[in-house]
Design an enzyme around this catalytic site. Sequence first.
Site, PDB file in Angstrom:
ATOM      1  N   THR A  12      25.715  -2.937 -19.049  1.00 40.00           N
ATOM      2  CA  THR A  12      26.601  -3.798 -19.815  1.00 40.00           C
ATOM      3  C   THR A  12      26.027  -5.357 -19.940  1.00 40.00           C
ATOM      4  O   THR A  12      26.125  -5.687 -21.087  1.00 40.00           O
ATOM      5  CB  THR A  12      27.925  -3.965 -18.883  1.00 40.00           C
ATOM      6  OG1 THR A  12      28.602  -2.733 -19.031  1.00 40.00           O
ATOM      7  CG2 THR A  12      28.953  -4.917 -19.355  1.00 40.00           C
ATOM      8  N   THR A  83      26.506  -1.181 -14.062  1.00 45.89           N
ATOM      9  CA  THR A  83      27.025  -1.126 -12.856  1.00 45.89           C
ATOM     10  C   THR A  83      27.764   0.077 -12.173  1.00 45.89           C
ATOM     11  O   THR A  83      28.021   0.452 -11.196  1.00 45.89           O
ATOM     12  CB  THR A  83      28.045  -2.347 -12.664  1.00 45.89           C
ATOM     13  OG1 THR A  83      29.165  -1.776 -13.848  1.00 45.89           O
ATOM     14  CG2 THR A  83      27.590  -3.586 -12.814  1.00 45.89           C
TER      15      THR A  83
END
Length: 325
Positions: A12, A83
Amino acid sequence: MPLIALATLGGTISMAPADAGGGAVPRLGAADLLGGLGDLPMDVLAETLAGIGSASMDFATLMRCRDWGLRQDADGFVVVQGTDTLEETAYFLDLGWPSEIPVVVTGAMRNSGLFSPDGPANLRNALTVAADPRSRGRGVLVTLNDDVHAARWVRKAHSSHLDAFSSAPAGPLGMVVENAVHYFHPSPPRPPVLTGGDFGGLVPVVEAGLDDSGAVLSSVAAQPEVRGVVIAATGAGHVSSGTADVIARLVPSLPVVVASRTGAGPTLRSTYGFHGSESSLIAMGATMAGWLDARKARILLHTLLAAGAARDDIEREFRARGDLD
Ligand code: GLU
């Protein structure tokens, strides 16, 4: 000024919408991420090693990343990735990191196309932690949302909050405040380096649960590529009586590691005695993961098998690395 090596792998933090109204995809490399930080009190040697969503991360990419980091001979090493599997990356790198040089893994929860993306602050913090001499010898660290976690404990505990990472029940190792790292605890001594060799084959995680006959475990374990199995067991390391029968059948020929699916707390060893309890599984020859959750147990078991570990080695290593010391 300290020299920090920075490797980006995607996630991300490196994503932006592909087009107006489209979903975020990896678009930014190491130089782009670094360019957004302005002047830094360190030299940074940055390289884009991959640009993938972290669900696609694999051992080969991480070994390439580890080798690149070691070759740079820097004062610290920052790894940037998504993540979603960051906790597994951090633990895998921690098992095989042979140096006192700190490794800091970071990412972001909000991509650069959203309001208040957290990537720049997380990356700035990771560089700060990696450059601090007090981070030396602590193995692999994770920083997000100003917290600093040990790879050994950290897990993603929320799918969307900025405060998504937890080291429950141990708590974070420290915090970054005003561009300086503050450690709350010393690091325990690091266990010997474990790098593995042949990562071929599969080490699946099978979760135990309600109405569990053991058929899923039996069918998964029957696949010829399977080298070992991790059970995400209920509570303190318990499975149904049907699954216990399957484990009893598998254990002579396949390593079976039992972890807790609860997300915090260890597997027990001697509290319960029913068929499927922790003590019954230990008596069959299963290995307990202790404080390691099923995801970390999978990384450790696969690495041990890749290193050619025998059954006794697996038991000993889980005792040493899954315990608190
Ligand atoms: N939420 C994930 C991230 O923070 C999605 C993408 C990924 O894991 O690579 O990066």
